[in-house]
Design an enzyme around this catalytic site. Structure first.
Site, PDB file in Angstrom:
ATOM      1  N   TYR A 155      66.414-103.539 -55.334  1.00 54.93           N
ATOM      2  CA  TYR A 155      66.460-102.424 -54.380  1.00 54.93           C
ATOM      3  C   TYR A 155      67.401-101.336 -54.883  1.00 54.93           C
ATOM      4  CZ  TYR A 155      67.645 -99.881 -50.088  1.00 54.93           C
ATOM      5  OH  TYR A 155      67.880 -98.896 -49.160  1.00 54.93           O
ATOM      6  N   LYS A 159      66.655 -97.361 -56.186  1.00 59.08           N
ATOM      7  CA  LYS A 159      67.247 -96.162 -55.599  1.00 59.08           C
ATOM      8  C   LYS A 159      67.961 -95.320 -56.659  1.00 59.08           C
ATOM      9  CE  LYS A 159      65.922 -96.907 -51.348  1.00 59.08           C
ATOM     10  NZ  LYS A 159      64.926 -96.032 -50.688  1.00 59.08           N
TER      11      LYS A 159
END
Length: 230
Positions: A155, A159
């Site tokens: 994750y 980003k």
């Protein structure tokens, strides 16, 4: 009337952004891959706050995105603001040396490629706006400067890459305002009940970038309406 598409807008930060922008007079397109949840969210916003239309869209699927762009253009002839909010954390995203290739790919497919895919599909509609804006919802976990602490590595890397997409888009779209936002740790299904921020606080900078910030502000990573390093 100004128009905005918010992906992942059936709940959490996306729903709050859609609600606030509808209250400000935008025609809000509630993007969601779940038709039942998306229609319910759009109806709730339309009944209480302003104009809202459900748009079925799965950011990880090229065909779905292309269909959504066509459906949008049947309703409105331009898009003023795109909020790339849809994002996932996949179960098992616990340790960088143990996550599978498939888990990593699935995370990047939605969180990074998804935002690029949507922006590409809606670029021509955004160009018809007098002041087009693209807002990518990122995370402090994606910061290269002090961002990595072992939590949800796929994750967080997705980003970091999304911030890279943001500056690349800003470079090739000089008349657009393209920025990414860290909303902070927000009490949503993803953030959990122990998070330090409300959804209103998480949505604030996104709504500001969509409605009030200078069009000259572009290519930045923002938190609490201020630029932060990434």
């Amino acid at each position: 009337m100004q128009t905005v598409l918010v992906t992942g807008a059936n709940k959490g930060i996306g729903h709050e952004v859609a609600r606030q922008l509808a209250a400000k007079g935008f025609h809000v397109f509630v993007g969601a891959r779940n038709p039942k949840a998306g229609r319910k969210a759009a109806e709730e916003i339309a009944n209480k706050y302003g104009k809202a239309t459900f748009l079925e869209i799965d950011v990880a699927d090229n065909d779905s995105v292309a269909t959504a762009a066509r459906e949008f253009s049947n309703i409105e002839d331009h898009l003023d603001v795109l909020v790339n909010n849809a994002g996932i954390i996949v179960d098992g995203d616990d340790a960088i040396l143990e996550i599978s290739d498939e888990l990593f790919r699935n995370t990047l497919e939605t969180n990074t490629l998804g935002a690029l895919r949507i922006t590409r599909a809606f670029e021509s509609l955004l160009r018809k706006s007098k002041a087009p804006r693209v807002i990518n919802v990122s995370s402090g976990g994606g910061q290269l400067t002090g961002g990595a602490d072992g939590w949800a590595p796929a994750y967080c890397i997705s980003k970091t890459a999304l911030n890279g997409v943001t500056v690349q888009l800003a470079a090739v779209l000089p008349n657009f305002a393209v920025n990414s936002v860290c909303p902070g740790w927000v009490r949503t299904d993803m953030g959990g009940e122990n998070a330090t921020r409300s959804v209103e606080q998480g949505a604030d900078t996104i709504v500001w970038l969509a409605s009030e910030a200078s069009q000259d502000l572009t290519g930045k990573f923002m938190r609490d309406r201020k630029e932060i390093p990434w």
